[in-house]
Structure formats: structure tokens, C-alpha cells
Enzyme design. Structure first.
Site, PDB file in Angstrom:
ATOM      1  N   GLY A  91      19.161 -59.166 -90.979  1.00  0.00           N
ATOM      2  CA  GLY A  91      19.369 -57.730 -90.721  1.00  0.00           C
ATOM      3  C   GLY A  91      18.875 -56.848 -91.848  1.00  0.00           C
ATOM      4  NE  ARG A  98      25.462 -48.281 -91.007  1.00  0.00           N
ATOM      5  CZ  ARG A  98      25.194 -47.926 -89.757  1.00  0.00           C
ATOM      6  NH1 ARG A  98      24.499 -46.840 -89.518  1.00  0.00           N
ATOM      7  NH2 ARG A  98      25.642 -48.630 -88.736  1.00  0.00           N
ATOM      8  CB  THR A 143      28.814 -60.130 -88.872  1.00  0.00           C
ATOM      9  OG1 THR A 143      27.495 -60.228 -89.390  1.00  0.00           O
ATOM     10  CG2 THR A 143      28.807 -59.390 -87.539  1.00  0.00           C
ATOM     11  CB  THR A 144      33.600 -56.811 -88.930  1.00  0.00           C
ATOM     12  OG1 THR A 144      32.864 -55.648 -88.541  1.00  0.00           O
ATOM     13  CG2 THR A 144      33.695 -56.883 -90.442  1.00  0.00           C
ATOM     14  CG  ASN A 196      36.396 -55.036 -97.741  1.00  0.00           C
ATOM     15  OD1 ASN A 196      36.042 -55.109 -98.901  1.00  0.00           O
ATOM     16  ND2 ASN A 196      36.528 -53.888 -97.101  1.00  0.00           N
ATOM     17  CG  HIS A 232      35.026 -47.855 -91.099  1.00  0.00           C
ATOM     18  ND1 HIS A 232      36.317 -48.292 -90.956  1.00  0.00           N
ATOM     19  CD2 HIS A 232      34.473 -48.605 -92.083  1.00  0.00           C
ATOM     20  CE1 HIS A 232      36.536 -49.285 -91.818  1.00  0.00           C
ATOM     21  NE2 HIS A 232      35.426 -49.492 -92.516  1.00  0.00           N
ATOM     22  CG  HIS A 233      29.793 -45.546 -90.715  1.00  0.00           C
ATOM     23  ND1 HIS A 233      29.091 -46.071 -89.660  1.00  0.00           N
ATOM     24  CD2 HIS A 233      30.132 -46.611 -91.489  1.00  0.00           C
ATOM     25  CE1 HIS A 233      28.986 -47.373 -89.794  1.00  0.00           C
ATOM     26  NE2 HIS A 233      29.614 -47.744 -90.901  1.00  0.00           N
ATOM     27  CE  LYS A 268      34.254 -51.108 -88.773  1.00  0.00           C
ATOM     28  NZ  LYS A 268      33.313 -52.218 -88.996  1.00  0.00           N
ATOM     29  N   GLY A 317      37.298 -54.977 -89.324  1.00  0.00           N
ATOM     30  CA  GLY A 317      37.639 -56.330 -89.775  1.00  0.00           C
ATOM     31  C   GLY A 317      38.569 -56.285 -90.968  1.00  0.00           C
TER      32      GLY A 317
HETATM   33  P1  NAD Z   1      23.640 -51.798 -89.080  1.00  0.00           P
HETATM   34  O1  NAD Z   1      23.713 -51.515 -87.626  1.00  0.00           O
HETATM   35  O2  NAD Z   1      23.182 -50.727 -90.020  1.00  0.00           O
HETATM   36  O3  NAD Z   1      22.697 -53.076 -89.342  1.00  0.00           O
HETATM   37  C1  NAD Z   1      22.745 -54.239 -88.537  1.00  0.00           C
HETATM   38  C2  NAD Z   1      21.446 -55.010 -88.693  1.00  0.00           C
HETATM   39  O4  NAD Z   1      21.509 -56.194 -87.884  1.00  0.00           O
HETATM   40  C3  NAD Z   1      20.197 -54.233 -88.269  1.00  0.00           C
HETATM   41  O5  NAD Z   1      19.139 -54.529 -89.137  1.00  0.00           O
HETATM   42  C4  NAD Z   1      19.904 -54.810 -86.873  1.00  0.00           C
HETATM   43  O6  NAD Z   1      18.520 -54.778 -86.562  1.00  0.00           O
HETATM   44  C5  NAD Z   1      20.374 -56.238 -87.028  1.00  0.00           C
HETATM   45  N1  NAD Z   1      20.778 -56.807 -85.738  1.00  0.00           N
HETATM   46  C6  NAD Z   1      21.896 -56.480 -85.032  1.00  0.00           C
HETATM   47  N2  NAD Z   1      21.916 -57.178 -83.874  1.00  0.00           N
HETATM   48  C7  NAD Z   1      20.793 -57.951 -83.862  1.00  0.00           C
HETATM   49  C8  NAD Z   1      20.251 -58.897 -82.943  1.00  0.00           C
HETATM   50  N3  NAD Z   1      20.896 -59.200 -81.788  1.00  0.00           N
HETATM   51  N4  NAD Z   1      19.089 -59.520 -83.266  1.00  0.00           N
HETATM   52  C9  NAD Z   1      18.459 -59.216 -84.423  1.00  0.00           C
HETATM   53  N5  NAD Z   1      18.906 -58.341 -85.331  1.00  0.00           N
HETATM   54  C10 NAD Z   1      20.064 -57.712 -85.049  1.00  0.00           C
HETATM   55  O7  NAD Z   1      25.103 -52.304 -89.487  1.00  0.00           O
HETATM   56  P2  NAD Z   1      25.759 -52.336 -90.958  1.00  0.00           P
HETATM   57  O8  NAD Z   1      26.500 -51.081 -91.205  1.00  0.00           O
HETATM   58  O9  NAD Z   1      24.750 -52.826 -91.935  1.00  0.00           O
HETATM   59  O10 NAD Z   1      26.882 -53.459 -90.720  1.00  0.00           O
HETATM   60  C11 NAD Z   1      26.513 -54.751 -90.302  1.00  0.00           C
HETATM   61  C12 NAD Z   1      27.780 -55.599 -90.134  1.00  0.00           C
HETATM   62  O11 NAD Z   1      28.397 -55.792 -91.424  1.00  0.00           O
HETATM   63  C13 NAD Z   1      28.849 -54.935 -89.249  1.00  0.00           C
HETATM   64  O12 NAD Z   1      29.499 -55.962 -88.509  1.00  0.00           O
HETATM   65  C14 NAD Z   1      29.797 -54.310 -90.252  1.00  0.00           C
HETATM   66  O13 NAD Z   1      31.089 -54.113 -89.759  1.00  0.00           O
HETATM   67  C15 NAD Z   1      29.752 -55.377 -91.325  1.00  0.00           C
HETATM   68  N6  NAD Z   1      30.166 -54.948 -92.662  1.00  0.00           N
HETATM   69  C16 NAD Z   1      30.885 -55.837 -93.378  1.00  0.00           C
HETATM   70  C17 NAD Z   1      31.265 -55.548 -94.669  1.00  0.00           C
HETATM   71  C18 NAD Z   1      32.022 -56.572 -95.463  1.00  0.00           C
HETATM   72  O14 NAD Z   1      32.347 -56.314 -96.649  1.00  0.00           O
HETATM   73  N7  NAD Z   1      32.271 -57.749 -94.886  1.00  0.00           N
HETATM   74  C19 NAD Z   1      30.889 -54.320 -95.251  1.00  0.00           C
HETATM   75  C20 NAD Z   1      30.124 -53.415 -94.496  1.00  0.00           C
HETATM   76  C21 NAD Z   1      29.759 -53.755 -93.194  1.00  0.00           C
END
Ligand code: NAD
Length: 261
Positions: free
Chosen positions: A11, A15, A90-91, A115, A145-146, A149, A155
Site C-alpha cells: 500500500g 497515507r 491494518t484494522t 496501534n 478519526h478523519h 477512515k 481497531g
Molecule cells: P489509505 O486508504 O490511505 O491507504 C491504503 C492503501 O492500501 C492504498 O495504497 C491502497 O491502494 C491500498 N489498498 C487497499 N486495498 C487494496 C487492494 N484490495 N489491493 C491493493 N491495494 C489496496 O489508508 P491508511 O490511512 O493508510 O490506513 C491503512 C490501514 O492502516 C487502515 O486499516 C487503517 O485503519 C490502518 N492504520 C493502522 C494504524 C496502526 O497503528 N496499526 C495506524 C494508522 C492506520
């Protein structure tokens, strides 16, 4: 000098993917060896693969996945056929997805955390303790959250709810109430309420409220930058690169002991 830990970032245009790439550039001891992206995605300067199977020459490189539940499931399937260390953030994953990660951990080191910030790891410990010390206090978890989300409650809110339930020697799914509307009646004792607020560009905010008679205690964590999560994930990848197969949590990375969700 020891070789840097090589990362494979899933990904990369998201973000968190962007934050991870920046953190990798800024951190000595790690390097982004490749990114995993959709077939046909615009290639950047880094080596781009559509699947882990294309990266067999990068044995031992750590997959770092912050994408979507659908994408994480695809990556878990790929890890099942060719195991390698993986940090997953991923959450919105299901209990089945979590069980699958635990099975995979028999073949490779796997680390999951909802997290990756130090502050939330410490908050979860505090919540677990307080929930046990204050059994009569009503617990409500409010998260913000934004607007983009995709899952609710977050999560992290579930992680904090789990910590509270563990502190009361119970199971979160037996205690959960999501929001309230209509003729709810009196609040049942022991319930843990979740409330999800969505808007603007809020990076992530969690409050755990302990409401008693005549007083209430509110513990709040505010994340102001995704770089906090990226730093935790990169530290986790460095930790994992030197570990045998097994299931690990951020508590292991931070040396906080076995407690906590
Ligand atoms: P985002 O939507 O900005 O980015 C997701 C990325 O995954 C994109 O590049 C998208 O192209 C790719 N993607 C999604 N589905 C896909 C698929 N089926 N095939 C190919 N690529 C795919 O999201 P984000 O804000 O970066 O958050 C991503 C995940 O991380 C979310 O689940 C969010 O809740 C989680 N998150 C976790 C933490 C943590 O500390 N664990 C912190 C922030 C965000």
C-alpha cells in the site's frame, strides 16, 4: 557493521504507506527493498511487485502491511505459500483473520498491532489496571478519526476495550454496546460503550472514560502525526527480522512484558 533490515511495503500510495516510506528514508538501519502495489500501478523509484512471489530473492525482508482487510487477506494467502516476517497494522480484520495470523506465526515471525504508538501501548496497560481497580465505574470509549477512515469503531478502540475487559476478567464481546439510540433503558452494569466520531483530518484520538458516583476519570491519547505509527512499525520490523517464528505484539518490541492486549 550489520546489514540494514530490508522492508517490503504494501500500500505504498496510502497515507500510512507514504509515512512508512518517509520513516524508512529517515531511519538508519532500515531500507525499503520493494513495494507491493496493484498490477499496473504507477511505478515509483522503488522496485514494485504485484505479489510477494515476485520477491523470492528478498528472503528475510520484512513485509509491512497497512492497507485494507481485503488486501491483507490476499497478503496472508501469499505468506501462507511463502512465509516471511510480517508486521501487520491494518484494522477492521475479523476474528478469523486474526486466527489465520496466529497459524501463520508457526512458520514465520508475525507481529500485529491495531496501534503502533508507545502512548497507546501504555494507555492500554493503564486501562487494564484501572478497570480492575474500579469495578463499579462505567467505562465508555470515545474515538475520533478523519473522514476517510473505513472501519468503526477503530481497531485501537477495540484494543482498549479488550484491555478493559481483561482487567475485569471478562470478554469484550459479552460487554460491548455500540452507541446508543432510542429507548435504551438503564445502562447495564459492566457494559463497555463505544462511540465513533468521524470528520476532517483528525489523525486519531481516543478517550477512555471511567464514570463513577461523584467523579469521573478520563484518559485521552491524541495522535497528531502518522509518523508516530510509522516509527513504531519500523521498530517492530527491525525487532522481527531477528526473531524466530512466533506471534509478537508491540509489547514485545517495547519490552513492556507479557501484559496487555
Ligand atoms: P489509505 O486508504 O490511505 O491507504 C491504503 C492503501 O492500501 C492504498 O495504497 C491502497 O491502494 C491500498 N489498498 C487497499 N486495498 C487494496 C487492494 N484490495 N489491493 C491493493 N491495494 C489496496 O489508508 P491508511 O490511512 O493508510 O490506513 C491503512 C490501514 O492502516 C487502515 O486499516 C487503517 O485503519 C490502518 N492504520 C493502522 C494504524 C496502526 O497503528 N496499526 C495506524 C494508522 C492506520
Amino acid at each position: 557493521m550489520t546489514a540494514p533490515t530490508r522492508l517490503i511495503i504494501a500500500g505504498p500510495r496510502g497515507r500510512m504507506g507514504q509515512a512508512l516510506l518517509q520513516m524508512t528514508r529517515d531511519s538508519p538501519g532500515v531500507e525499503a527493498a520493494a513495494v507491493i502495489d496493484r498490477p499496473g500501478a504507477p511505478a515509483g523509484t522503488l522496485r514494485t511487485a504485484a505479489a510477494l512471489a515476485e520477491l523470492t530473492d528478498l528472503a528475510g525482508a520484512v513485509l509491512v502491511d497497512f492497507t485494507s482487510p481485503a488486501r491483507t487477506r490476499e497478503l496472508l494467502a501469499q505468506l501462507e505459500s511463502s512465509p516471511r516476517p510480517a508486521v501487520i497494522g491494518t484494522t477492521g480484520l475479523t476474528p478469523e483473520d486474526h486466527a489465520r495470523m496466529r497459524v501463520l506465526a508457526g512458520a514465520a515471525p508475525i507481529l500485529y498491532s491495531a496501534n503502533f504508538s508507545l502512548g497507546i501501548a501504555l494507555l492500554a496497560d493503564a486501562v487494564q489496571r484501572l478497570a480492575g481497580i474500579l469495578p463499579q465505574y462505567d467505562i465508555e470509549i470515545i474515538e475520533m478519526h478523519h473522514r476517510h477512515k473505513a472501519d468503526a469503531p477503530s481497531g485501537t478502540a477495540i484494543l482498549l476495550g479488550d484491555a478493559a475487559a481483561q482487567g475485569r476478567h471478562s470478554q469484550l464481546d459479552l460487554l460491548t454496546a455500540h452507541g446508543r439510540t432510542g429507548d435504551t433503558g438503564e445502562r447495564p452494569a459492566g457494559q463497555i460503550g463505544f462511540h465513533a466520531v468521524r470528520g476532517g483530518d483528525i489523525v486519531g484520538e481516543h478517550t477512555v472514560l471511567f464514570a463513577g458516583h461523584g467523579e469521573r476519570l478520563e484518559l485521552t491519547h491524541r495522535a497528531s502525526s502518522r509518523m508516530t505509527f510509522a516509527a513504531g512499525a519500523v521498530a517492530a520490523a527491525r525487532f522481527l527480522a531477528e526473531r524466530p517464528p512466533g506471534f509478537y505484539t508491540l509489547h514485545d518490541v517495547l519490552g513492556l512484558g507479557a501484559a496487555g492486549p
